[in-house]
Design a protein around this motif. Structure first.
Motif, PDB file in Angstrom:
ATOM      1  N   LEU A 112       0.842  -1.204   0.000  1.00 25.01           N
ATOM      2  CA  LEU A 112       0.000   0.000   0.000  1.00 25.01           C
ATOM      3  C   LEU A 112       0.874   1.250   0.000  1.00 25.01           C
ATOM      4  O   LEU A 112       1.957   1.254   0.598  1.00 25.01           O
ATOM      5  N   SER A 113       0.374   2.310  -0.646  1.00 32.27           N
ATOM      6  CA  SER A 113       1.105   3.580  -0.611  1.00 32.27           C
ATOM      7  C   SER A 113       1.033   4.159   0.804  1.00 32.27           C
ATOM      8  O   SER A 113       0.273   3.661   1.650  1.00 32.27           O
ATOM      9  N   GLU A 116      -2.477   5.196   1.596  1.00 31.59           N
ATOM     10  CA  GLU A 116      -3.345   4.029   1.834  1.00 31.59           C
ATOM     11  C   GLU A 116      -3.028   3.378   3.175  1.00 31.59           C
ATOM     12  O   GLU A 116      -3.923   2.878   3.856  1.00 31.59           O
ATOM     13  N   ASN A 117      -1.746   3.396   3.552  1.00 33.56           N
ATOM     14  CA  ASN A 117      -1.380   2.855   4.863  1.00 33.56           C
ATOM     15  C   ASN A 117      -2.047   3.629   5.983  1.00 33.56           C
ATOM     16  O   ASN A 117      -2.593   3.044   6.918  1.00 33.56           O
ATOM     17  N   ARG A 119      -4.653   5.496   5.750  1.00 31.20           N
ATOM     18  CA  ARG A 119      -6.107   5.413   5.619  1.00 31.20           C
ATOM     19  C   ARG A 119      -6.639   4.042   6.043  1.00 31.20           C
ATOM     20  O   ARG A 119      -7.837   3.879   6.305  1.00 31.20           O
ATOM     21  N   PHE A 120      -5.747   3.058   6.086  1.00 36.52           N
ATOM     22  CA  PHE A 120      -6.158   1.657   6.284  1.00 36.52           C
ATOM     23  C   PHE A 120      -7.096   1.446   7.482  1.00 36.52           C
ATOM     24  O   PHE A 120      -8.152   0.814   7.338  1.00 36.52           O
ATOM     25  N   ASP A 123     -10.441   2.754   6.607  1.00 36.28           N
ATOM     26  CA  ASP A 123     -11.112   1.903   5.611  1.00 36.28           C
ATOM     27  C   ASP A 123     -11.760   0.697   6.287  1.00 36.28           C
ATOM     28  O   ASP A 123     -12.852   0.279   5.927  1.00 36.28           O
ATOM     29  N   ASN A 134      -9.670  10.180   2.720  1.00 35.96           N
ATOM     30  CA  ASN A 134      -8.439  10.712   2.124  1.00 35.96           C
ATOM     31  C   ASN A 134      -8.039  12.030   2.773  1.00 35.96           C
ATOM     32  O   ASN A 134      -6.862  12.282   3.038  1.00 35.96           O
ATOM     33  N   GLU A 150       2.774  11.101   0.072  1.00 34.00           N
ATOM     34  CA  GLU A 150       1.575  10.245   0.140  1.00 34.00           C
ATOM     35  C   GLU A 150       1.508   9.192  -0.948  1.00 34.00           C
ATOM     36  O   GLU A 150       0.939   8.128  -0.757  1.00 34.00           O
ATOM     37  N   THR A 151       2.080   9.460  -2.103  1.00 38.49           N
ATOM     38  CA  THR A 151       1.995   8.467  -3.187  1.00 38.49           C
ATOM     39  C   THR A 151       3.163   7.487  -3.164  1.00 38.49           C
ATOM     40  O   THR A 151       3.202   6.552  -3.957  1.00 38.49           O
ATOM     41  N   ARG A 169      -0.398   6.577  10.995  1.00 36.27           N
ATOM     42  CA  ARG A 169      -1.366   5.473  10.910  1.00 36.27           C
ATOM     43  C   ARG A 169      -1.909   5.136  12.300  1.00 36.27           C
ATOM     44  O   ARG A 169      -3.096   4.841  12.455  1.00 36.27           O
TER      45      ARG A 169
END
Lengths: 268, 352
Positions: A112-113, A116-117, A119-120, A123, A134, A150-151, A169
C-alpha cells in the motif's frame, strides 16, 4: 515537563487527570519463564512515559503486554479502568483500537502507498466516505510532515519517514494513547531529533498520551516527563522518575551507568 | 447541532448529513451549533476543517457557532492546497516514439538476460579452477531440498498422469480393437513428453518460486551486497549451486515420474484384459532407449531454465516484501512459459 492540571486536549478536553493505563502486578515472559515480574506503575493522561533499559531487558515484551498482544503470566493491565488482560475478544479489540501502536520496523504494509497505509484503519473500521478518509489521512500526513510522500511506497521511504508514517497510521482511529516501540532506533541524530519534535508537537497540539520504549539518551531527555528503567537481572523496575532525577540522584549503579554511558568495567 | 463527540466511530453519519445539507441549500447561510461538542479526534478535526474550508458565495457560507476555543485551536487553518501531492502523470508520447521506447526496454531486458547467461557460463566454465571450486555442499543441500522432498508429489502426479492417459486412450482404442497399442501411446507419451513436462511444471511451482523468494529476500536484506563486499560473486555463490542442483534432480525426478506413470498405465490396462507381463514385453518392443534419453535431456534443460529464471528473478527483486512476492510469481509464470516453448523446440529438433 508535566502538563498543567487543567490542560484541555483533543482526547480529554475537560482536562481531568487520572491514570489512563494502570499496570498492576504484571509478570510477563515466554513459556512459564518470566522476563519481568511484579511490575506496578501508572501512565497519567497526557504524559510522555519512557520505558528504558539495556537491550534484552524486556522493554518490547512489556509493551506487548500493555497492548494485549502478549498474555501476561499474572497481573493485569487496565486501559482507562478496563482490563485488557481479562477482556473478551470484542472488548479487547475495542480497547486495542484505542491504542495507537507503532513497531520497531514501522510495520507499514508494503503493498500500500503511504496514504493508503494511513487510511487503512479508517477503511477497515469506519463508514466514512472515501473522499473524507483521504482528507483525514492527508491531514495526518501533514501533521507528521509527510504530505509530500503520500503516493510513495514504504520501500521508497527513509527510516525516519517510515516511523513518522507509522505514527500517522497509529493516530488514524483517534487513539488516546500512542505506544511507540523504539521510534528513534537506527535513525541519524537529526532525524531522531525531528521525530522527538513531532512527538512533543503531537502531545502539545492534540494531547496524546505517549508510552515510548527507547534507550536513546538524547530522546529520553528531550521528550520524557517520566521514565521507568527495567533491568534484566532483577526482572523488574529499578528506577522511576524524571530523567534528570534518575541521572543526578539515583544511587543505583546500573542507573548511573546507563545515564553516564559507561560500560561495567572501564577499559584499562 | 453537533453531538458531544465527533470521533472516528461516530462521525460518518454526521459528515454525510452535513454534506447533504450544504448541497441542498446552496444559497443559504448554514449555521452549525457546536455548543455541546466536547470531544473530537483527528476525524472530527478533519470534519471541522472541511466545513471551515468550504467555499461558497458571499452570504451563503458555513458558520460554526459556540465551538470552544480549545477545540477551535485544534483545527488547522492552512489552505487545502497544502495537503498532499498529486502524482505526476507520465508525459504522453507519440505512438512511434512509444514503440521505440518499448522496443528499447525489451532489448535491454534481453541484453540483461544474455549478460546473466554469460555470467553463469563464465562461472561454470572453469569447473576445475583452484581456489574457486563449485560449492558442492550447498549444491547437495539444495538438491536434497528441491529433489528428495519433492519425490512424494512427483510420484503422485506421475502415477495419476499414467492412469488418466491410459484410461482415456484405452476407451477409444477399445472401439477399434486396438487396446494393445495403448501401451505404445502411454510409453512414448510418458517418457518423451509427460514425464519431463509434469515434473518440470511441479519443479517450477515448488523450487523455482522458492529460489526467487530466497534470493529476493536476501537482496531485500542487503545480503547480496554483503556477499559482494566479501569479494564473492553472487552468481558463483548463490546461482551456480541452484543451477547444478536443478540440472541434477529434475532428470532424477523425471525417472520416478516415468516409472510410476507407466505402472499406473499398466494397472489401468489390466481392466482392459492386458496383463502386466504383456504390458512389459510390448513396452520393451515399442519404446527405445532414445525416448528415455530425449526425455531426460529435456528434463535437465527444463531444470536449468527453471533455476536460471528463479535465480534471475531473485537477483532483480525490487525493494520490500511485495517485490519478493512478485519475483516468486514471475518466476513461476516465466518458467512455465519457457518450459512449453523449450518443449516445442525439442519436438521440432528430435521428432520432426
Amino acid at each position: 515537563m508535566p502538563l498543567p492540571e487543567s490542560c484541555p486536549t483533543a482526547t480529554n478536553p475537560s482536562g481531568t487527570r487520572g491514570p489512563i493505563v494502570s499496570v498492576r502486578g504484571l509478570a510477563i515472559g515466554y513459556g512459564s519463564q518470566p522476563i519481568l515480574e511484579d511490575l506496578w506503575f501508572d501512565v497519567e493522561r497526557g504524559e510522555i512515559l519512557v520505558i528504558l533499559g539495556e537491550s534484552g531487558c524486556g522493554k518490547s515484551t512489556l509493551m506487548k503486554g500493555m497492548t494485549g498482544l502478549q498474555r501476561p503470566l499474572s497481573g493485569d493491565v487496565l486501559i482507562d479502568g478496563e482490563s485488557i488482560v481479562m477482556a473478551d475478544p470484542a472488548t479487547k479489540a475495542r480497547l486495542q483500537r484505542g491504542l495507537g501502536i507503532t513497531y520497531q520496523s514501522g510495520a507499514l504494509f508494503g503493498s500500500l502507498s503511504v496514504l493508503e497505509n494511513v487510511r487503512f484503519p479508517l477503511d477497515e473500521f469506519t463508514r466514512i466516505g472515501l473522499r473524507q478518509r483521504n482528507l483525514i489521512a492527508r491531514m495526518l500526513l501533514h501533521l507528521v510532515e509527510l504530505g509530500h510522500a503520500e503516493t510513495m511506497m514504504p520501500a521508497e521511504l527513509s527510516g525516519g519517514m517510515i516511523k513518522r508514517a507509522g505514527i500517522a497510521r497509529a493516530m488514524a482511529l483517534g487513539a488516546d494513547i500512542l505506544m511507540l516501540d523504539e521510534p528513534s532506533a537506527g535513525l541519524d541524530p537529526i532525524t531522531a531529533a525531528n521525530l522527538d519534535r513531532t512527538i512533543l508537537d503531537l502531545r502539545r497540539r492534540l494531547g496524546f498520551t505517549f508510552v515510548v520504549v527507547t534507550h536513546e539518551l538524547q530522546s529520553i531527555f528531550t521528550i520524557a516527563d517520566r521514565a521507568i528503567m527495567l533491568d534484566a537481572e532483577s526482572r523488574g523496575i529499578i528506577a522511576m522518575g524524571s530523567p534528570a532525577d534518575l541521572r543526578d540522584r539515583s544511587q543505583d549503579p546500573r542507573v548511573r551507568q546507563f545515564f553516564n554511558h559507561r560500560p561495567d568495567t572501564p577499559p584499562a | 447541532m453537533l453531538d458531544e463527540q465527533l470521533t472516528a466511530f461516530t462521525i460518518a453519519p454526521v459528515w454525510e448529513r452535513a454534506l447533504a445539507l450544504l448541497q441542498a441549500h446552496p444559497k443559504r447561510e448554514i449555521l452549525i451549533d457546536a455548543s455541546r461538542l466536547k470531544r473530537i479526534d483527528d476525524t472530527g478535526i478533519a470534519f471541522l476543517y472541511e466545513l471551515r474550508q468550504e467555499t461558497r458565495a458571499p452570504g451563503t457560507g458555513v458558520i460554526i457557532r459556540n465551538l470552544s476555543p480549545e477545540l477551535s485551536a485544534l483545527v488547522p487553518d492552512y489552505p487545502a492546497s497544502e495537503l498532499g501531492t498529486r502524482p505526476e502523470s507520465p508525459p504522453s508520447r507519440p505512438a512511434i516514439e512509444q514503440l521505440g521506447y518499448v522496443t528499447r526496454r525489451k532489448m535491454r531486458q534481453i541484453g540483461n538476460w544474455l549478460d546473466f547467461i554469460a555470467d553463469c557460463a563464465r562461472t561454470l566454465g572453469p569447473l576445475s579452477r583452484r581456489g574457486n571450486p563449485i560449492r558442492w555442499r550447498e549444491t547437495l543441500d539444495i538438491a536434497a531440498e528441491a529433489g528428495a522432498n519433492a519425490v512424494p508429489i512427483v510420484l503422485l502426479i506421475g502415477f495419476l498422469m499414467g492412469v488418466i492417459i491410459a484410461f482415456e486412450i484405452a476407451l477409444v482404442a477399445r472401439e477399434f480393437g486396438a487396446v494393445i497399442f495403448v501401451i505404445d501411446g502411454v510409453g512414448i507419451a510418458m517418457l518423451r513428453e509427460l514425464g519431463p513436462l509434469m515434473t518440470a511444471i511441479l519443479f517450477a511451482g515448488r523450487s523455482g518460486a522458492a529460489f526467487a523468494a530466497q534470493i529476493g529476500t536476501q537482496k531485500v536484506n542487503e545480503e547480496l551486497d554483503a556477499i559482494r563486499t566479501f569479494g564473492l560473486d553472487p552468481i558463483h555463490f548463490l546461482v551456480l549451486p541452484r543451477l547444478l542442483a536443478a540440472a541434477l534432480v529434475v532428470p532424477l525426478l523425471t525417472v520416478f515420474a516415468d516409472v510410476v506413470g507407466l505402472f499406473g498405465g499398466a494397472l489401468v490396462l489390466i481392466r482392459f484384459d492386458i496383463g502386466l507381463y504383456q504390458f512389459y514385453y510390448r513396452l520393451l518392443s515399442v519404446v527405445e532407449l532414445e525416448d528415455l534419453f530425449v526425455g531426460l535431456l529435456k528434463a535437465a534443460t527444463f531444470g536449468l531454465a527453471i533455476a536460471a529464471i528463479g535465480c534471475r528473478r531473485g537477483l532483480t527483486t525490487g525493494a520490500g516484501a511485495t517485490a519478493v512476492g512478485l519475483s516468486a510469481t514471475g518466476a513461476v509464470v516465466t518458467s512455465i512459459v519457457c518450459i512449453v516453448v523449450l518443449d516445442g523446440l525439442f519436438t521440432i529438433l528430435f521428432d520432426a
